[in-house]
Design an enzyme around this catalytic site. Structure first.
Site, PDB file in Angstrom:
ATOM      1  N   LYS A 194       3.762 -13.792   6.077  1.00  0.00           N
ATOM      2  CA  LYS A 194       3.895 -14.863   5.076  1.00  0.00           C
ATOM      3  C   LYS A 194       5.402 -15.041   4.845  1.00  0.00           C
ATOM      4  CE  LYS A 194       1.970 -17.699   2.097  1.00  0.00           C
ATOM      5  NZ  LYS A 194       1.014 -18.770   2.394  1.00  0.00           N
ATOM      6  N   TYR A 232       0.812  -1.210   0.000  1.00  0.00           N
ATOM      7  CA  TYR A 232       0.000   0.000   0.000  1.00  0.00           C
ATOM      8  C   TYR A 232       0.853   1.270   0.000  1.00  0.00           C
ATOM      9  CZ  TYR A 232      -4.364  -2.516   0.818  1.00  0.00           C
ATOM     10  OH  TYR A 232      -5.463  -3.330   0.695  1.00  0.00           O
ATOM     11  N   ASP A 245      -5.790  -5.047   6.015  1.00  0.00           N
ATOM     12  CA  ASP A 245      -6.992  -4.586   5.329  1.00  0.00           C
ATOM     13  C   ASP A 245      -7.972  -5.753   5.173  1.00  0.00           C
ATOM     14  OD1 ASP A 245      -8.782  -3.140   3.878  1.00  0.00           O
ATOM     15  OD2 ASP A 245      -7.482  -2.759   2.159  1.00  0.00           O
ATOM     16  N   ASP A 261      -2.415 -17.223   5.936  1.00  0.00           N
ATOM     17  CA  ASP A 261      -3.497 -18.092   5.456  1.00  0.00           C
ATOM     18  C   ASP A 261      -4.032 -18.958   6.593  1.00  0.00           C
ATOM     19  OD1 ASP A 261      -0.899 -18.949   5.199  1.00  0.00           O
ATOM     20  OD2 ASP A 261      -1.205 -20.140   3.402  1.00  0.00           O
TER      21      ASP A 261
END
Ligand code: NAD
Length: 366
Positions: free
Chosen positions: A192, A125, A249, A225
């Protein structure tokens, strides 16, 4: 002179209605606030030549506290998000989004009490993007090839994901400090790092370092995840989750879904000096001007703002008023009814009336 001066940006779309409703209940909570109201976003471009004119930023910088309605960003093309730009411009590096169940809310889950702390200035972002086919994009692709990176197809668009030690350290220090001050016991770092070793890997490493500074708080990490699945299956295992911008987000909406939807999810954009409060939801253009949107997310953002201003009593009065209206289930908007076309759903402004009426009720003694 009022005790506090606060900048109010009504926003656009449903923003005008939810902001007006939130302002009324905040005023009725007993806090003495003078409002500096400034428009921003698509609607002011013609008048001021930009969506976030300097006088609006100056007002927030002066008052150090603002509350804003949602602002629309065109999808896929056109101007960049004013919301993202505002957070970066004022260096509001931590976005705190509590997700709490209130009795009476229709949800598959009860007793949820989670907090997301989202890093607000970096990651995908950061707004560093290269458009497909542009000369600088082709040059970047060539340079990456020369530097020994993988081959990138020449017809690619590129978004850059910067995650710094500085940015990671300060958001984790903020989160641990916030957790301690708010009686929380555990921080989960979300990442991640198994795939993105140099960005999310750095994020995890710095998180582990900061955790050492706060030995009284529990610390763990989860791959994003797995985190999604865990939140759906056993949300009660989690407390404060800290994550980079993009995951924050997405997971904010997931957590909003656990506690009754976007109409109920508040937020606080925090910097070292300035705080800007806003709901998680956007401008829901299809409901704009219809007096149907749920103002509670913005009202709960007002509760967070009142606490930040040191108005603990007013914050509690407003939260109690909201909880009572939710528990009764009568004066609530369509999204909180069992059927979306329920004819007993009330409008945005009637929710404000009901919350104000509840706040004026004498408290039942325990
Ligand atoms: P959205 O949150 O505006 O709406 C998604 C859906 O959620 C709506 O169609 C509606 O069904 C429901 N919803 C949202 N808020 C509600 C409320 N208060 N009461 C009742 N139902 C509500 O998300 P979107 O459609 O993805 O985005 C619309 C615009 O808002 C886009 O331009 C986007 O960029 C912008 N946006 C702004 C912010 C912000 O200002 N911080 C945040 C998210 C999206």
């Amino acid at each position: 002179m009022a005790r506090h001066t606060v900048t109010l940006i009504p926003g656009d779309g449903i923003g005008y209605e939810v902001s007006a409703a939130a302002r009324r209940v905040i005023d009725a909570s007993g806090a003495d606030i003078e409002w500096e109201v400034h428009d921003a976003g698509l609607d002011v471009i013609e008048k001021y030549g930009e969506p976030m004119p300097p006088h609006v930023l100056a007002s927030i910088r002066k008052n150090r506290v603002a509350i804003k309605g949602p602002l629309t960003t065109p999808v896929g093309k056109g101007m960049r998000s004013v919301n993202v730009a505002l957070r970066r411009e004022l260096d509001l590096y931590a976005l705190v989004r509590p997700c709490k169940s209130y009795p009476g809310v229709r949800s598959r889950y009860q007793d949820i009490d989670l907090v997301i702390v989202r890093e607000n200035t970096e990651d995908l972002y950061a707004g560093i993007e290269f458009q497909e086919g542009e000369p600088e994009t082709l040059k970047l692709i060539e340079t990456i090839g020369e530097l020994g990176g993988r081959t990138i197809r020449p017809d690619s668009g590129i978004s850059i994901k910067p995650i710094s030690v500085f940015g990671t350290r300060r958001v984790f220090r903020f989160a641990f400090t916030w957790a301690r001050a708010n009686g929380r016991h555990k921080i989960t770092a979300v990442h991640k790092a198994n795939i993105m070793k140099y960005t999310d890997g750095l994020w995890l490493r710095v998180a582990q370092e900061v955790a050492q500074e706060f030995p009284d708080l529990e610390f763990e990490d989860r791959i994003v995840d797995n985190m999604c699945m865990q939140l759906v299956q056993k949300p009660e295992l989690y407390d404060v989750m800290v994550m980079p911008n993009l995951y924050g987000d997405i997971l904010s909406d997931l957590c909003a879904g656990l506690v009754g939807g976007l109409g109920l999810a508040p937020g606080a954009n925090m910097g070292d000096e300035i705080a800007v409060f806003e709901a998680t939801h956007g401008s829901a253009p299809k409901y704009a001007g219809k007096n149907v949107a749920n103002p509670m997310a913005m009202m709960f953002s007002g509760v967070l703002m009142l606490r930040h201003l040191g108005e603990a009593e007013a914050a509690e009065r407003l939260e109690r008023g909201l909880a009572a209206v939710i528990a009764r289930g009568e004066s609530v908007t369509y999204d909180m009814k069992p059927q979306r076309d329920d004819p007993t759903a009330v409008g945005t402004s009637q929710v404000a009336d009901a919350v104000i009426a509840e706040m004026h009720q004498p408290r039942a003694s325990a």
